[in-house]
Design a protein around this motif. Structure first.
Motif, PDB file in Angstrom:
ATOM      1  N   MET A   1       0.841  -1.197   0.000  1.00  0.00           N
ATOM      2  CA  MET A   1       0.000   0.000   0.000  1.00  0.00           C
ATOM      3  C   MET A   1       0.878   1.250   0.000  1.00  0.00           C
ATOM      4  O   MET A   1       1.897   1.308   0.690  1.00  0.00           O
ATOM      5  CB  MET A   1      -0.915   0.000   1.232  1.00  0.00           C
ATOM      6  N   ALA A   2       0.493   2.253  -0.782  1.00  0.00           N
ATOM      7  CA  ALA A   2       1.264   3.488  -0.879  1.00  0.00           C
ATOM      8  C   ALA A   2       1.241   4.233   0.450  1.00  0.00           C
ATOM      9  O   ALA A   2       0.346   4.071   1.271  1.00  0.00           O
ATOM     10  CB  ALA A   2       0.699   4.368  -1.988  1.00  0.00           C
ATOM     11  N   ASP A   3       2.292   5.072   0.670  1.00  0.00           N
ATOM     12  CA  ASP A   3       2.306   5.837   1.905  1.00  0.00           C
ATOM     13  C   ASP A   3       1.355   7.014   1.798  1.00  0.00           C
ATOM     14  O   ASP A   3       0.804   7.323   0.733  1.00  0.00           O
ATOM     15  CB  ASP A   3       3.728   6.268   2.265  1.00  0.00           C
ATOM     16  N   LEU A   4       1.146   7.711   2.924  1.00  0.00           N
ATOM     17  CA  LEU A   4       0.167   8.791   2.971  1.00  0.00           C
ATOM     18  C   LEU A   4       0.557   9.946   2.073  1.00  0.00           C
ATOM     19  O   LEU A   4      -0.310  10.610   1.497  1.00  0.00           O
ATOM     20  CB  LEU A   4      -0.003   9.255   4.417  1.00  0.00           C
ATOM     21  N   ALA A   5       1.850  10.222   1.966  1.00  0.00           N
ATOM     22  CA  ALA A   5       2.295  11.333   1.126  1.00  0.00           C
ATOM     23  C   ALA A   5       1.920  11.090  -0.331  1.00  0.00           C
ATOM     24  O   ALA A   5       1.393  11.978  -1.013  1.00  0.00           O
ATOM     25  CB  ALA A   5       3.807  11.527   1.273  1.00  0.00           C
ATOM     26  N   ASP A   6       2.207   9.875  -0.832  1.00  0.00           N
ATOM     27  CA  ASP A   6       1.864   9.568  -2.217  1.00  0.00           C
ATOM     28  C   ASP A   6       0.356   9.601  -2.436  1.00  0.00           C
ATOM     29  O   ASP A   6      -0.127  10.077  -3.475  1.00  0.00           O
ATOM     30  CB  ASP A   6       2.414   8.192  -2.602  1.00  0.00           C
ATOM     31  N   SER A   7      -0.418   9.090  -1.465  1.00  0.00           N
ATOM     32  CA  SER A   7      -1.874   9.106  -1.608  1.00  0.00           C
ATOM     33  C   SER A   7      -2.390  10.533  -1.712  1.00  0.00           C
ATOM     34  O   SER A   7      -3.227  10.843  -2.574  1.00  0.00           O
ATOM     35  CB  SER A   7      -2.526   8.394  -0.410  1.00  0.00           C
ATOM     36  N   ALA A   8      -1.911  11.403  -0.833  1.00  0.00           N
ATOM     37  CA  ALA A   8      -2.382  12.788  -0.839  1.00  0.00           C
ATOM     38  C   ALA A   8      -2.018  13.491  -2.133  1.00  0.00           C
ATOM     39  O   ALA A   8      -2.852  14.165  -2.755  1.00  0.00           O
ATOM     40  CB  ALA A   8      -1.791  13.536   0.360  1.00  0.00           C
ATOM     41  N   TYR A   9      -0.756  13.340  -2.555  1.00  0.00           N
ATOM     42  CA  TYR A   9      -0.318  14.047  -3.759  1.00  0.00           C
ATOM     43  C   TYR A   9      -0.984  13.494  -5.007  1.00  0.00           C
ATOM     44  O   TYR A   9      -1.407  14.251  -5.894  1.00  0.00           O
ATOM     45  CB  TYR A   9       1.207  13.957  -3.885  1.00  0.00           C
ATOM     46  N   ALA A  10      -1.111  12.160  -5.076  1.00  0.00           N
ATOM     47  CA  ALA A  10      -1.724  11.555  -6.257  1.00  0.00           C
ATOM     48  C   ALA A  10      -3.176  11.985  -6.401  1.00  0.00           C
ATOM     49  O   ALA A  10      -3.647  12.266  -7.513  1.00  0.00           O
ATOM     50  CB  ALA A  10      -1.619  10.034  -6.185  1.00  0.00           C
ATOM     51  N   HIS A  11      -3.889  12.041  -5.293  1.00  0.00           N
ATOM     52  CA  HIS A  11      -5.297  12.464  -5.397  1.00  0.00           C
ATOM     53  C   HIS A  11      -5.391  13.932  -5.789  1.00  0.00           C
ATOM     54  O   HIS A  11      -6.259  14.310  -6.593  1.00  0.00           O
ATOM     55  CB  HIS A  11      -6.018  12.229  -4.080  1.00  0.00           C
ATOM     56  N   ALA A  12      -4.498  14.766  -5.247  1.00  0.00           N
ATOM     57  CA  ALA A  12      -4.489  16.178  -5.657  1.00  0.00           C
ATOM     58  C   ALA A  12      -4.171  16.306  -7.139  1.00  0.00           C
ATOM     59  O   ALA A  12      -4.746  17.146  -7.839  1.00  0.00           O
ATOM     60  CB  ALA A  12      -3.492  16.955  -4.807  1.00  0.00           C
ATOM     61  N   CYS A  13      -3.266  15.454  -7.633  1.00  0.00           N
ATOM     62  CA  CYS A  13      -2.933  15.485  -9.067  1.00  0.00           C
ATOM     63  C   CYS A  13      -4.133  15.084  -9.921  1.00  0.00           C
ATOM     64  O   CYS A  13      -4.314  15.589 -11.032  1.00  0.00           O
ATOM     65  CB  CYS A  13      -1.761  14.553  -9.356  1.00  0.00           C
ATOM     66  N   ALA A  14      -4.965  14.174  -9.421  1.00  0.00           N
ATOM     67  CA  ALA A  14      -6.155  13.761 -10.175  1.00  0.00           C
ATOM     68  C   ALA A  14      -7.108  14.925 -10.384  1.00  0.00           C
ATOM     69  O   ALA A  14      -7.869  14.940 -11.359  1.00  0.00           O
ATOM     70  CB  ALA A  14      -6.861  12.618  -9.454  1.00  0.00           C
ATOM     71  N   LEU A  15      -7.069  15.907  -9.488  1.00  0.00           N
ATOM     72  CA  LEU A  15      -7.965  17.056  -9.590  1.00  0.00           C
ATOM     73  C   LEU A  15      -7.294  18.272 -10.208  1.00  0.00           C
ATOM     74  O   LEU A  15      -7.947  19.055 -10.906  1.00  0.00           O
ATOM     75  CB  LEU A  15      -8.481  17.429  -8.202  1.00  0.00           C
ATOM     76  N   LEU A  16      -5.995  18.448  -9.954  1.00  0.00           N
ATOM     77  CA  LEU A  16      -5.318  19.683 -10.352  1.00  0.00           C
ATOM     78  C   LEU A  16      -4.203  19.469 -11.356  1.00  0.00           C
ATOM     79  O   LEU A  16      -3.719  20.438 -11.937  1.00  0.00           O
ATOM     80  CB  LEU A  16      -4.725  20.361  -9.103  1.00  0.00           C
ATOM     81  N   GLY A  19       2.054  19.499 -10.056  1.00  0.00           N
ATOM     82  CA  GLY A  19       2.569  20.864  -9.975  1.00  0.00           C
ATOM     83  C   GLY A  19       2.390  21.470  -8.604  1.00  0.00           C
ATOM     84  O   GLY A  19       2.086  20.796  -7.623  1.00  0.00           O
ATOM     85  N   GLU A  20       2.587  22.787  -8.542  1.00  0.00           N
ATOM     86  CA  GLU A  20       2.558  23.506  -7.272  1.00  0.00           C
ATOM     87  C   GLU A  20       1.194  23.443  -6.597  1.00  0.00           C
ATOM     88  O   GLU A  20       1.096  23.318  -5.378  1.00  0.00           O
ATOM     89  CB  GLU A  20       2.955  24.972  -7.506  1.00  0.00           C
ATOM     90  N   ALA A  21       0.126  23.562  -7.373  1.00  0.00           N
ATOM     91  CA  ALA A  21      -1.204  23.538  -6.773  1.00  0.00           C
ATOM     92  C   ALA A  21      -1.465  22.199  -6.097  1.00  0.00           C
ATOM     93  O   ALA A  21      -1.987  22.146  -4.976  1.00  0.00           O
ATOM     94  CB  ALA A  21      -2.271  23.816  -7.830  1.00  0.00           C
ATOM     95  N   ALA A  22      -1.091  21.100  -6.763  1.00  0.00           N
ATOM     96  CA  ALA A  22      -1.283  19.782  -6.173  1.00  0.00           C
ATOM     97  C   ALA A  22      -0.413  19.604  -4.934  1.00  0.00           C
ATOM     98  O   ALA A  22      -0.855  19.019  -3.935  1.00  0.00           O
ATOM     99  CB  ALA A  22      -0.974  18.693  -7.195  1.00  0.00           C
ATOM    100  N   MET A  23       0.811  20.117  -4.972  1.00  0.00           N
ATOM    101  CA  MET A  23       1.691  19.987  -3.813  1.00  0.00           C
ATOM    102  C   MET A  23       1.131  20.779  -2.624  1.00  0.00           C
ATOM    103  O   MET A  23       1.156  20.308  -1.484  1.00  0.00           O
ATOM    104  CB  MET A  23       3.105  20.461  -4.140  1.00  0.00           C
ATOM    105  N   GLY A  24       0.611  21.979  -2.880  1.00  0.00           N
ATOM    106  CA  GLY A  24       0.017  22.764  -1.801  1.00  0.00           C
ATOM    107  C   GLY A  24      -1.172  22.070  -1.169  1.00  0.00           C
ATOM    108  O   GLY A  24      -1.324  22.056   0.057  1.00  0.00           O
ATOM    109  N   ALA A  25      -2.019  21.475  -2.001  1.00  0.00           N
ATOM    110  CA  ALA A  25      -3.170  20.744  -1.472  1.00  0.00           C
ATOM    111  C   ALA A  25      -2.718  19.532  -0.668  1.00  0.00           C
ATOM    112  O   ALA A  25      -3.283  19.211   0.387  1.00  0.00           O
ATOM    113  CB  ALA A  25      -4.090  20.317  -2.611  1.00  0.00           C
TER     114      ALA A  25
END
Length: 469
Positions: A1-16, A19-25
């Protein structure tokens, strides 16, 4: 299972997009979500939807990708962000039913209904586009449709010079062709079977690996991995018109059919302790619907009796500002002199704590009603336990913050069984403790309490004799 950081960033990338916006989210998500994957994803969902305007718009005139997975991602980018959020959470993050509900911000039934509705909509709108990209195959009728829509099954858009390196038509052309393909498939058994056996856009997206989180997100996730999660905000309800049309999230829908007399302020407590105030403005012509009793003060469930005092049929419709109120029946029409009993309650998707909500109703006779709901909602902690040898590990999640988490067992070494207790220690893996080895079987269980005093006890389990010599 992926770690929490990858989960958060990957889901932000699915929406944004990356890039910077996904990293901020993602940074906000891991800070607020703490150790809970569903909470981290819920905050990533909320931040991603809040920043959706920052996403780079899809270039519909660019050449469509030749790889089907990349094509699925491009097609998904043309859909509303809330749909992309639901599909991504449902397919790429290994969430169970409860985790998906917490991440989406709805009740389990409401989350499942929304996910199913989005899947059906994508199946209708996007899967025929993939079939258009794959070409006509052996169907002459589909070949004619694609020719009419200016999609050359061999590669370039009809009427344009074929350009090396641009073997497929634009996304705009494919999307336009998809509508014609969908119409054709309805009357063509060959293409209908082909579309049914074809991998869906949703499935293609679910097969994509998670994007790797930037170092800053990974570092922050490491610092907050022991922090208790902050509950993510609930999903913003759909506009009332769409909610009435879809009627798919029945457990999360909030519809009230209650019209009272002019100037009446009605207060009641329903079966779950909800206090309801009904404020009614009667139209100039008078209200044909009457609610009796106007004031309800009962601890046990007592329905509102709605009566039509007019000589014509009256129908009422309503909408609410939260998705967690339930009503039975949800709506209806009353003939002259008819009456109906309705019950209002806070459903399982209501957030924990002191909550307020409003609902608005309009009758065909012009009556309007605002119903305000004030209630306290309590949710016991969610507890899952595992045992390895004599080591017990408990995973506990709660919206309001956790109190003590304890391991209990029955000590039978002293003659009469005596209950023992051990306060579990919080670790990276969860809350852990160790049972004493015993020559006889040991019955044990775990209890957890949240900050509001709600209590959960797991079912009794039995540790075999000499499990950890």
């Amino acid at each position: 299972m992926a770690d929490l950081a990858d989960s958060a960033y990957a889901h932000a990338c699915a929406l944004l997009g990356p890039g910077e916006a996904a990293m901020g989210a993602a940074l906000i998500a891991v800070r607020r979500g703490g150790r809970s994957r569903s909470a981290v994803l819920g905050h990533a969902r909320h931040e991603g939807l809040s920043r959706a305007a920052e996403a780079v718009p899809t270039d519909l005139d660019a050449a469509a990708p030749d790889d089907l997975t990349d094509l699925a991602a491009a097609l998904a980018s043309t859909r509303p962000p809330i749909e992309r959020a639901i599909v991504d959470l449902d397919t790429r993050h290994d969430l169970d039913r409860g985790g998906l509900a917490r991440a989406i911000g709805l009740s389990p039934a409401g989350a499942a209904a929304r996910a199913a509705a989005v899947y059906l909509e994508w199946q209708r709108a996007l899967d025929p586009v993939v079939l258009a990209r794959l070409g006509a195959g052996e169907c002459e009728g589909l070949a004619a449709v694609l020719s009419t829509e200016q999609v050359d099954a061999g590669g370039a858009e009809a009427g344009d010079d074929a350009t090396p390196g641009t073997p497929y038509p634009s996304l705009r052309t494919l999307l336009t062709a998809g509508a014609g393909v969908a119409d054709h498939v309805e009357g063509c058994a060959l293409c209908r079977d082909r579309l049914r056996s074809m991998v869906s856009v949703r499935t293609l997206l679910g097969q994509r690996p998670l994007e790797e989180a930037p170092a800053a997100v990974r570092a922050l996730a490491s610092q907050t991995r022991l922090r208790r999660p902050t509950p993510p905000p609930p999903l913003v309800p759909e506009p009332p018109a769409r909610r009435w049309i879809r009627n798919v999230a029945t457990a999360a829908a909030a519809i009230v059919f209650a019209v009272a007399l002019a100037g009446v302020l009605a207060a009641r407590r329903n079966d779950d302790g909800t206090r309801i105030e009904a404020l009614t403005r009667v139209p100039l012509a008078g209200s044909s619907l009457v609610a009796e009793p106007a004031v309800l003060e009962y601890s046990k469930p007592t329905p509102v009796q709605l009566a039509n005092r007019s000589s014509t049929d009256v129908h009422g419709t309503a909408a609410a500002d939260v998705p967690w109120l339930t009503i039975s029946p949800p709506s209806g029409a009353l003939g002259p002199g008819d009456s109906i009993a309705v019950r209002i309650a806070a459903g399982p998707g209501a957030p924990e704590g002191d909550v307020r909500a409003s609902v608005h109703l309009t009758g065909t006779d012009g009556s309007t009603t605002v119903v305000r709901v004030e209630t306290s909602v309590e949710h016991p902690p969610d507890v899952a336990v595992a045992v390895a040898g004599c080591v017990v590990t408990a995973t506990v999640e709660d919206e309001s913050g956790l109190g003590p988490v304890d391991l209990h067992w029955l000590d039978r070494t002293t003659g009469r069984p005596a209950e023992r207790l051990q306060r579990l220690t919080e670790t990276d893996a969860g809350f852990t403790g160790t049972l004493a080895n015993s020559a006889v079987a040991t019955t044990w269980w775990v209890t957890a309490e949240d900050a509001r005093g709600n209590h959960t006890r797991t079912p009794d389990d039995v540790l075999p004799p000499n499990a950890c010599p």
